[in-house]
Design a protein around this motif. Sequence first.
Motif, PDB file in Angstrom:
ATOM      1  N   LEU A  90       8.233  22.515  24.958  1.00 58.75           N
ATOM      2  CA  LEU A  90       6.891  21.952  24.783  1.00 58.75           C
ATOM      3  C   LEU A  90       6.959  20.567  24.143  1.00 58.75           C
ATOM      4  N   GLU A  91       7.937  20.364  23.275  1.00 62.86           N
ATOM      5  CA  GLU A  91       8.110  19.055  22.642  1.00 62.86           C
ATOM      6  C   GLU A  91       8.387  17.990  23.708  1.00 62.86           C
ATOM      7  N   GLU A  92       9.125  18.371  24.771  1.00 63.25           N
ATOM      8  CA  GLU A  92       9.406  17.451  25.882  1.00 63.25           C
ATOM      9  C   GLU A  92       8.148  17.201  26.721  1.00 63.25           C
ATOM     10  N   ILE A  93       7.326  18.240  26.896  1.00 62.08           N
ATOM     11  CA  ILE A  93       6.105  18.140  27.702  1.00 62.08           C
ATOM     12  C   ILE A  93       5.014  17.380  26.952  1.00 62.08           C
ATOM     13  N   LEU A  94       4.832  17.730  25.680  1.00 66.13           N
ATOM     14  CA  LEU A  94       3.779  17.138  24.855  1.00 66.13           C
ATOM     15  C   LEU A  94       4.399  16.079  23.946  1.00 66.13           C
ATOM     16  N   LYS A  95       4.846  14.999  24.536  1.00 62.94           N
ATOM     17  CA  LYS A  95       5.633  13.982  23.815  1.00 62.94           C
ATOM     18  C   LYS A  95       4.899  13.358  22.634  1.00 62.94           C
ATOM     19  N   GLU A  96       3.570  13.400  22.650  1.00 58.95           N
ATOM     20  CA  GLU A  96       2.809  12.770  21.562  1.00 58.95           C
ATOM     21  C   GLU A  96       2.747  13.635  20.310  1.00 58.95           C
ATOM     22  N   HIS A  97       3.353  14.830  20.360  1.00 55.48           N
ATOM     23  CA  HIS A  97       3.345  15.741  19.210  1.00 55.48           C
ATOM     24  C   HIS A  97       4.769  16.075  18.779  1.00 55.48           C
ATOM     25  N   SER A  98       4.960  16.249  17.480  1.00 53.30           N
ATOM     26  CA  SER A  98       6.281  16.599  16.950  1.00 53.30           C
ATOM     27  C   SER A  98       6.513  18.106  17.080  1.00 53.30           C
ATOM     28  N   LEU A  99       7.768  18.509  16.921  1.00 51.29           N
ATOM     29  CA  LEU A  99       8.116  19.931  16.970  1.00 51.29           C
ATOM     30  C   LEU A  99       7.375  20.689  15.863  1.00 51.29           C
ATOM     31  N   ASP A 100       7.286  20.100  14.676  1.00 53.34           N
ATOM     32  CA  ASP A 100       6.575  20.753  13.569  1.00 53.34           C
ATOM     33  C   ASP A 100       5.107  20.993  13.908  1.00 53.34           C
ATOM     34  N   GLU A 101       4.462  20.005  14.530  1.00 57.41           N
ATOM     35  CA  GLU A 101       3.049  20.157  14.920  1.00 57.41           C
ATOM     36  C   GLU A 101       2.894  21.270  15.956  1.00 57.41           C
ATOM     37  N   ILE A 102       3.809  21.293  16.921  1.00 54.68           N
ATOM     38  CA  ILE A 102       3.747  22.312  17.979  1.00 54.68           C
ATOM     39  C   ILE A 102       4.018  23.693  17.392  1.00 54.68           C
ATOM     40  N   ASN A 103       5.024  23.808  16.511  1.00 58.45           N
ATOM     41  CA  ASN A 103       5.313  25.089  15.850  1.00 58.45           C
ATOM     42  C   ASN A 103       4.094  25.580  15.072  1.00 58.45           C
ATOM     43  N   SER A 104       3.399  24.679  14.378  1.00 57.55           N
ATOM     44  CA  SER A 104       2.202  25.058  13.612  1.00 57.55           C
ATOM     45  C   SER A 104       1.100  25.556  14.534  1.00 57.55           C
ATOM     46  N   ALA A 105       0.924  24.892  15.673  1.00 60.07           N
ATOM     47  CA  ALA A 105      -0.090  25.323  16.643  1.00 60.07           C
ATOM     48  C   ALA A 105       0.242  26.712  17.187  1.00 60.07           C
ATOM     49  N   VAL A 106       1.529  26.957  17.446  1.00 58.57           N
ATOM     50  CA  VAL A 106       1.966  28.274  17.940  1.00 58.57           C
ATOM     51  C   VAL A 106       1.704  29.346  16.876  1.00 58.57           C
ATOM     52  N   GLN A 107       1.964  29.034  15.615  1.00 59.77           N
ATOM     53  CA  GLN A 107       1.689  29.989  14.529  1.00 59.77           C
ATOM     54  C   GLN A 107       0.199  30.343  14.492  1.00 59.77           C
ATOM     55  N   ARG A 108      -0.661  29.327  14.616  1.00 57.45           N
ATOM     56  CA  ARG A 108      -2.108  29.581  14.595  1.00 57.45           C
ATOM     57  C   ARG A 108      -2.535  30.435  15.790  1.00 57.45           C
ATOM     58  N   LEU A 109      -1.990  30.141  16.972  1.00 56.59           N
ATOM     59  CA  LEU A 109      -2.324  30.925  18.170  1.00 56.59           C
ATOM     60  C   LEU A 109      -1.872  32.376  18.014  1.00 56.59           C
ATOM     61  N   THR A 110      -0.727  32.579  17.380  1.00 59.96           N
ATOM     62  CA  THR A 110      -0.202  33.928  17.153  1.00 59.96           C
ATOM     63  C   THR A 110      -1.085  34.682  16.157  1.00 59.96           C
ATOM     64  N   GLU A 111      -1.483  34.003  15.085  1.00 59.97           N
ATOM     65  CA  GLU A 111      -2.353  34.630  14.081  1.00 59.97           C
ATOM     66  C   GLU A 111      -3.693  35.051  14.672  1.00 59.97           C
ATOM     67  N   LYS A 112      -4.164  34.295  15.656  1.00 59.81           N
ATOM     68  CA  LYS A 112      -5.447  34.610  16.306  1.00 59.81           C
ATOM     69  C   LYS A 112      -5.270  35.600  17.460  1.00 59.81           C
TER      70      LYS A 112
END
Length: 104
Positions: free
Chosen positions: A50-72
């Motif tokens: 996803l970091e390669e696909i969503l180049k405007e976001h860092s791995l940390d930002e993407i990991n945080s988004a995944v954590q939020r999606l998992t919590e929901k």
Amino acid sequence: MNLEEKVFRALLDFEAQGDIYEEKEKVILGCMANGTEIEKVKKHLTTLELEEILKEHSLDEINSAVQRLTEKDFIKCRKISETTGRYFYELLNSQCDLEEFLEG
């Protein structure tokens, strides 16, 4: 579109391709000698990809988004740790469709 929605849409696009299998080398430890064997395992979308696909976001930002999606409960994932101390997630599957996600 916010980052969580981008991640969720990328997972749906990945799942739409059907099951993808890749060959992985598995190390077998034996009493006399070590060996390896190749096994086919189901491929999962990772936050590294996803970091390669969503180049405007860092791995940390993407990991945080995944954590939020998992919590929901929108997705299921598994945390993978690298020997470098860095970590990423394997996105195992979505738990709802896009319509339910957008309503949530």
